[in-house]
Design an enzyme around this catalytic site. Sequence first.
Site, short mmCIF file in Angstrom:
data_model
loop_
_atom_site.label_atom_id
_atom_site.label_comp_id
_atom_site.label_asym_id
_atom_site.label_seq_id
_atom_site.Cartn_x
_atom_site.Cartn_y
_atom_site.Cartn_z
N GLY A 45 27.87 -32.71 -39.13
CA GLY A 45 27.22 -33.75 -38.34
C GLY A 45 27.21 -33.35 -36.88
O GLY A 45 27.93 -32.42 -36.47
N GLN A 50 26.99 -35.00 -27.79
CA GLN A 50 27.75 -33.73 -27.89
C GLN A 50 26.96 -32.55 -27.31
O GLN A 50 27.54 -31.51 -27.03
CB GLN A 50 28.14 -33.44 -29.34
CG GLN A 50 29.16 -34.44 -29.90
CD GLN A 50 29.54 -34.12 -31.33
OE1 GLN A 50 28.84 -34.49 -32.26
NE2 GLN A 50 30.64 -33.42 -31.51
N CYS A 94 36.25 -32.32 -35.26
CA CYS A 94 35.14 -32.64 -34.35
C CYS A 94 34.75 -31.35 -33.64
O CYS A 94 35.63 -30.62 -33.16
CB CYS A 94 35.58 -33.70 -33.34
SG CYS A 94 34.27 -34.18 -32.19
N LEU A 95 33.44 -31.09 -33.57
CA LEU A 95 32.99 -29.86 -32.93
C LEU A 95 33.28 -29.88 -31.43
O LEU A 95 33.30 -28.83 -30.79
CB LEU A 95 31.49 -29.65 -33.21
CG LEU A 95 31.13 -29.43 -34.68
CD1 LEU A 95 29.62 -29.36 -34.87
CD2 LEU A 95 31.79 -28.16 -35.24
N HIS A 136 31.74 -41.43 -38.02
CA HIS A 136 32.24 -40.55 -36.95
C HIS A 136 31.12 -40.32 -35.92
O HIS A 136 31.35 -40.37 -34.72
CB HIS A 136 32.70 -39.23 -37.60
CG HIS A 136 33.12 -38.14 -36.66
ND1 HIS A 136 34.42 -37.68 -36.60
CD2 HIS A 136 32.42 -37.41 -35.75
CE1 HIS A 136 34.51 -36.72 -35.69
NE2 HIS A 136 33.29 -36.53 -35.16
N GLU A 137 29.89 -40.08 -36.41
CA GLU A 137 28.77 -39.79 -35.50
C GLU A 137 28.33 -41.03 -34.73
O GLU A 137 28.01 -40.94 -33.54
CB GLU A 137 27.58 -39.18 -36.28
CG GLU A 137 27.88 -37.90 -37.05
CD GLU A 137 28.56 -36.82 -36.22
OE1 GLU A 137 28.40 -36.81 -34.99
OE2 GLU A 137 29.29 -36.01 -36.82
N HIS A 140 30.49 -41.53 -31.84
CA HIS A 140 30.11 -40.69 -30.69
C HIS A 140 29.08 -41.41 -29.83
O HIS A 140 29.11 -41.31 -28.60
CB HIS A 140 29.49 -39.37 -31.17
CG HIS A 140 30.48 -38.26 -31.43
ND1 HIS A 140 31.33 -37.78 -30.46
CD2 HIS A 140 30.73 -37.53 -32.55
CE1 HIS A 140 32.06 -36.78 -30.97
NE2 HIS A 140 31.72 -36.61 -32.24
O1 K1U Z 1 30.65 -34.78 -34.91
C1 K1U Z 1 31.15 -33.68 -35.03
O2 K1U Z 1 31.87 -33.24 -34.16
C2 K1U Z 1 30.90 -32.86 -36.26
C3 K1U Z 1 32.02 -32.97 -37.26
C4 K1U Z 1 31.69 -34.12 -38.23
C5 K1U Z 1 32.78 -34.64 -39.07
C6 K1U Z 1 33.73 -33.83 -39.68
C7 K1U Z 1 34.72 -34.37 -40.47
C8 K1U Z 1 34.75 -35.71 -40.70
C9 K1U Z 1 33.82 -36.51 -40.10
C10 K1U Z 1 32.83 -35.96 -39.30
C11 K1U Z 1 32.13 -31.66 -38.01
O3 K1U Z 1 31.23 -31.26 -38.66
S1 K1U Z 1 33.62 -30.78 -37.86
C12 K1U Z 1 33.37 -29.37 -38.94
C13 K1U Z 1 33.48 -29.71 -40.39
O4 K1U Z 1 33.95 -30.77 -40.75
C14 K1U Z 1 33.00 -28.75 -41.40
C15 K1U Z 1 32.56 -27.51 -41.05
C16 K1U Z 1 32.12 -26.63 -42.03
C17 K1U Z 1 32.11 -26.99 -43.32
C18 K1U Z 1 32.54 -28.22 -43.67
C19 K1U Z 1 32.99 -29.13 -42.72
ZN ZN Z 2 32.73 -35.33 -33.50
#
Ligand code: K1U
Ligand code: ZN
Length: 173
Positions: A45, A50, A94-95, A136-137, A140
């Site tokens: 997401g 972001q 979270c990225l 989560h999004e 944000h």
């Molecule tokens: O919003 C963001 O920062 C993105 C985030 C979203 C998220 C992750 C986990 C739970 C809720 C929301 C991410 O994508 S972090 C990376 C991640 O979870 C992932 C990366 C590669 C493969 C699978 C998952």
């Molecule tokens: Zn996030």
Amino acid sequence: MKRPILLHPDPRLKKICDPVAQVTAEIGQLAEDMLATMYDAPGIGLAAPQVGALHRLLVMDCIKDPEKAPRPMVLINPAVTFSSDDTSVYDEGCLSIPEHYAEVTRPAMVRVEWTGLDGKRQEEEFDGLWATCVQHEIDHLNGKLFIDYLGPLKRQMITRKMQKLKREMARES
Ligand code: K1U
Ligand code: ZN
């Protein structure tokens, strides 16, 4: 085109984003760039703040199995219209806060209404990882990060580590 992802702490990640008044070509380009940025990261997401765009727009694709067809979704002005009483716990990342994870409890199922890139309002129920991700999004878009669900000590520890990481990155650049 990929866009740089803002890292916590950044004042733009604490802002309440503005509703999108009209689905313009600029909004379409932002959504396309956000999907490219999300897939490249990789992530499941990404919310507009972001990448420094303070609009109520998010993208997501929670299909993790490379054998399955991707499902890129663009949600403009999303609103939760129903949340289940039953909850689920997920070890969220979270990225904007790389390499930090923590368990967050959220409603297990949510119904969300949003405007698509076609300008039409639509509604869908999300459960499992999709429900966690969309909440989560949407957080944000309201200036809320997953670390805001943690106790002050854990949150401060992560914030201090992120400040150090950002100082080191600035020195290296
Ligand atoms: O919003 C963001 O920062 C993105 C985030 C979203 C998220 C992750 C986990 C739970 C809720 C929301 C991410 O994508 S972090 C990376 C991640 O979870 C992932 C990366 C590669 C493969 C699978 C998952
Ligand atoms: Zn996030």
